[in-house]
Design a protein around this motif. Sequence first.
Motif, PDB file in Angstrom:
ATOM      1  N   ALA A 256      25.429  37.724  36.397  1.00  0.00           N
ATOM      2  CA  ALA A 256      24.514  36.604  36.181  1.00  0.00           C
ATOM      3  C   ALA A 256      25.311  35.307  36.098  1.00  0.00           C
ATOM      4  N   VAL A 257      24.929  34.328  36.934  1.00  0.00           N
ATOM      5  CA  VAL A 257      25.624  33.041  36.996  1.00  0.00           C
ATOM      6  C   VAL A 257      24.598  31.931  36.762  1.00  0.00           C
ATOM      7  N   ASN A 258      24.818  31.128  35.758  1.00  0.00           N
ATOM      8  CA  ASN A 258      23.931  30.008  35.463  1.00  0.00           C
ATOM      9  C   ASN A 258      24.362  28.795  36.285  1.00  0.00           C
ATOM     10  N   THR A 259      23.424  28.217  37.051  1.00  0.00           N
ATOM     11  CA  THR A 259      23.715  27.064  37.888  1.00  0.00           C
ATOM     12  C   THR A 259      22.693  25.976  37.622  1.00  0.00           C
ATOM     13  N   LEU A 263      19.201  30.574  37.498  1.00  0.00           N
ATOM     14  CA  LEU A 263      20.054  31.740  37.300  1.00  0.00           C
ATOM     15  C   LEU A 263      20.094  32.576  38.576  1.00  0.00           C
ATOM     16  N   PHE A 264      21.314  32.882  39.036  1.00  0.00           N
ATOM     17  CA  PHE A 264      21.503  33.718  40.219  1.00  0.00           C
ATOM     18  C   PHE A 264      22.380  34.910  39.851  1.00  0.00           C
ATOM     19  N   VAL A 265      22.213  36.007  40.594  1.00  0.00           N
ATOM     20  CA  VAL A 265      22.974  37.230  40.290  1.00  0.00           C
ATOM     21  C   VAL A 265      23.643  37.732  41.571  1.00  0.00           C
ATOM     22  N   PRO A 266      24.770  37.126  41.959  1.00  0.00           N
ATOM     23  CA  PRO A 266      25.520  37.657  43.107  1.00  0.00           C
ATOM     24  C   PRO A 266      26.168  38.989  42.744  1.00  0.00           C
ATOM     25  N   VAL A 267      26.445  39.777  43.764  1.00  0.00           N
ATOM     26  CA  VAL A 267      26.987  41.120  43.562  1.00  0.00           C
ATOM     27  C   VAL A 267      28.438  41.171  44.029  1.00  0.00           C
ATOM     28  N   VAL A 268      29.313  41.653  43.156  1.00  0.00           N
ATOM     29  CA  VAL A 268      30.726  41.861  43.480  1.00  0.00           C
ATOM     30  C   VAL A 268      30.854  43.254  44.085  1.00  0.00           C
ATOM     31  N   ARG A 269      31.232  43.317  45.337  1.00  0.00           N
ATOM     32  CA  ARG A 269      31.267  44.592  46.053  1.00  0.00           C
ATOM     33  C   ARG A 269      32.519  45.410  45.713  1.00  0.00           C
ATOM     34  N   GLY A 270      32.311  46.711  45.576  1.00  0.00           N
ATOM     35  CA  GLY A 270      33.426  47.643  45.401  1.00  0.00           C
ATOM     36  C   GLY A 270      34.290  47.366  44.188  1.00  0.00           C
ATOM     37  N   ALA A 271      33.676  46.912  43.086  1.00  0.00           N
ATOM     38  CA  ALA A 271      34.464  46.537  41.906  1.00  0.00           C
ATOM     39  C   ALA A 271      35.199  47.719  41.285  1.00  0.00           C
ATOM     40  N   ASP A 277      43.297  42.198  40.116  1.00  0.00           N
ATOM     41  CA  ASP A 277      43.479  40.913  40.797  1.00  0.00           C
ATOM     42  C   ASP A 277      42.440  40.719  41.897  1.00  0.00           C
ATOM     43  N   GLU A 278      42.146  41.787  42.633  1.00  0.00           N
ATOM     44  CA  GLU A 278      41.150  41.680  43.698  1.00  0.00           C
ATOM     45  C   GLU A 278      39.746  41.483  43.120  1.00  0.00           C
ATOM     46  N   VAL A 279      39.453  42.161  42.018  1.00  0.00           N
ATOM     47  CA  VAL A 279      38.170  41.943  41.338  1.00  0.00           C
ATOM     48  C   VAL A 279      38.050  40.495  40.890  1.00  0.00           C
ATOM     49  N   SER A 280      39.153  39.957  40.371  1.00  0.00           N
ATOM     50  CA  SER A 280      39.158  38.552  39.948  1.00  0.00           C
ATOM     51  C   SER A 280      38.860  37.628  41.119  1.00  0.00           C
ATOM     52  N   ARG A 281      39.481  37.878  42.251  1.00  0.00           N
ATOM     53  CA  ARG A 281      39.282  37.024  43.427  1.00  0.00           C
ATOM     54  C   ARG A 281      37.845  37.113  43.932  1.00  0.00           C
ATOM     55  N   ARG A 282      37.315  38.339  44.045  1.00  0.00           N
ATOM     56  CA  ARG A 282      35.951  38.512  44.537  1.00  0.00           C
ATOM     57  C   ARG A 282      34.936  37.880  43.588  1.00  0.00           C
ATOM     58  N   THR A 283      35.162  38.046  42.291  1.00  0.00           N
ATOM     59  CA  THR A 283      34.242  37.481  41.310  1.00  0.00           C
ATOM     60  C   THR A 283      34.245  35.963  41.364  1.00  0.00           C
ATOM     61  N   ALA A 284      35.437  35.377  41.424  1.00  0.00           N
ATOM     62  CA  ALA A 284      35.536  33.917  41.478  1.00  0.00           C
ATOM     63  C   ALA A 284      34.839  33.358  42.711  1.00  0.00           C
ATOM     64  N   ASN A 285      34.970  34.026  43.840  1.00  0.00           N
ATOM     65  CA  ASN A 285      34.319  33.569  45.070  1.00  0.00           C
ATOM     66  C   ASN A 285      32.800  33.624  44.957  1.00  0.00           C
ATOM     67  N   LYS A 286      32.284  34.688  44.360  1.00  0.00           N
ATOM     68  CA  LYS A 286      30.835  34.809  44.198  1.00  0.00           C
ATOM     69  C   LYS A 286      30.292  33.752  43.246  1.00  0.00           C
ATOM     70  N   VAL A 287      31.014  33.508  42.158  1.00  0.00           N
ATOM     71  CA  VAL A 287      30.570  32.486  41.198  1.00  0.00           C
ATOM     72  C   VAL A 287      30.564  31.110  41.861  1.00  0.00           C
ATOM     73  N   MET A 288      31.598  30.812  42.630  1.00  0.00           N
ATOM     74  CA  MET A 288      31.672  29.519  43.320  1.00  0.00           C
ATOM     75  C   MET A 288      30.529  29.370  44.329  1.00  0.00           C
ATOM     76  N   ASP A 289      30.257  30.423  45.099  1.00  0.00           N
ATOM     77  CA  ASP A 289      29.166  30.360  46.059  1.00  0.00           C
ATOM     78  C   ASP A 289      27.822  30.147  45.368  1.00  0.00           C
ATOM     79  N   ALA A 290      27.629  30.805  44.217  1.00  0.00           N
ATOM     80  CA  ALA A 290      26.371  30.642  43.483  1.00  0.00           C
ATOM     81  C   ALA A 290      26.202  29.202  43.010  1.00  0.00           C
ATOM     82  N   ARG A 291      27.255  28.623  42.486  1.00  0.00           N
ATOM     83  CA  ARG A 291      27.160  27.257  41.963  1.00  0.00           C
ATOM     84  C   ARG A 291      27.088  26.211  43.070  1.00  0.00           C
ATOM     85  N   ASP A 292      27.605  26.548  44.249  1.00  0.00           N
ATOM     86  CA  ASP A 292      27.535  25.619  45.380  1.00  0.00           C
ATOM     87  C   ASP A 292      26.278  25.818  46.220  1.00  0.00           C
ATOM     88  N   GLY A 293      25.422  26.757  45.822  1.00  0.00           N
ATOM     89  CA  GLY A 293      24.202  27.003  46.568  1.00  0.00           C
ATOM     90  C   GLY A 293      24.427  27.663  47.912  1.00  0.00           C
TER      91      GLY A 293
END
Length: 391
Positions: A256-259, A263-271, A277-293
Motif C-alpha cells: 500500500a502506497v499513499n500518494t 492509495l495505490f497497491v502496486p505488486v512486487v513480483r517474485g519477492a 537487495d533485489e527486493v529493495s530495488r523492485r520495491t523502490a521502483n514500484k513506490v516511485m511509479d505509484a507516486r509519479d502516477g
Amino acid sequence: MPHPLLMPKLGLTMTEGLLSEWLVTIGAQFKMGDTLFVVETDKVATEVEAQADGVLADIVVGPGQTVPVGAVVGSWTESAQEGPSGAIRILATPLARRMAAHQGIVLESVDGSGPGGRIKAADVEEAAKQHVPMSHSEATATAPEPVTAASQSGAMSDTVDLGMRSKPDSIHATMARRLTEVKQTVPHFYMSIDVQAAPLLALRAQRNQLTSATHLTLTHFLVAAVGRALRDTPRANRVWDHGDVVTYDSTDVGLAVNTERGLFVPVVRGAGNASLDEVSRRTANKVMDARDGKLSPDDSAGGAISISNAGMYKVKYLTPIINPGQAMILGVGSINQIFRPDDQGRPVLCQEMGLVLAADHRILDGVSGLHFLNCVVGYLEQPLKLLDGNP
C-alpha cells in the motif's frame, strides 16, 4: 469525419472495463493530453487521455457501463477552433485543477511542465509554495457553498453547520466502492502478534553503514519476509475468485502506497525468490511509479497478500481491510519500547512491532493463518536468513 473512441486495453489480462466518468461533454473541445474519460478495472481507475486536439462528437457508453476491450465508447471530430468567445483554454490535469481550486491557486499564473505546457499536480504544488491567491470572483465561482440551517431558514441566529458536500474524484470513488464490497462480501478474520524487532533494527543499521550497500528500510525487510513466507507455505499463496480457488506460483507481494492521488497497491513480483537487495530495488521502483502516477493495471494485478505499513504514524496495531482480489493483508504498526520479564522474571526493555494479519476465511483457517503469520515473524526475528544470496 468522426473518429471512434475505444475502450483501451490497459493490461495484459484486461478483457473489459467499466467507464466510470466522462470528463468532457458532447460538443466540448479538448486538447491532446486532456483526460476524456475514466476507466475502472479490478484494481485501479485510469484516466484516458486524448491523443490529438478535437471535439467530442458523441457518447456511446455512459457512466457505469461495462464493455469489452475495443468497444466504441464515443467519437470525436477534428477542430482547430478556439474555445468559447476566443478564450485561451488552460491545459491542466483534472487533479491539478482540483488542487488549484482547493488551495486558491490561479491556474493562469502556473507554468506547466507537461506536454504542450500542460499543468500537472506538481506544478500546482510548486506554485502553492509561492502562495499565488485566487481572485475573489474566481474563488466565489469555484468554491462550493456550505449549507447551514440559517441559510435554509433565514431566521435562526445560532447556525448549525450541516457540512459541505462534494463529489469524490474517480480514484477515491473506486477505492470507496471496492473496499466496501470487500468488507461486505469477504469473511475477514484477524490474528495479531508482537515481533521482537531489536535484531532486525540492529542488522538494518549495520547493513546501511556499508557505503557500497543498498539502503534498506523496514519495508524492504517486511516485503522480503512476507515473500519468503509465501514460498514456504504454498497453500497460503491462493485467492478465492468467483467460487474457484486460484493458486499462484509466483511469490508476489502488494504494498500500500499513499500518494497525492489516493492509495495505490502496486505488486512486487517474485519477492520470495529474490535477494534482499533485489527486493529493495523492485520495491523502490514500484513506490516511485505509484507516486509519479505511472502505474498500469498490470502493476496492481495478482498476488495473494499486501502489506500496509503504518509504523511511521505512531500506532501500535493496524487492522486493515483485505485488498480486492487478494486473500490476506498484513497491517504493520510502530516499533514500541516495552518492559517484558526475562526467564528469571526480571524486567527487560524490549523493542516490539505489532502485526495484524487479516485473512479470507474461505482460503485460510485459524491454524493455517497462524502458521503463515509465525513464518513471517520467524524471518523478522531472525533477519540474517533474509540476507541469503540464494533464497
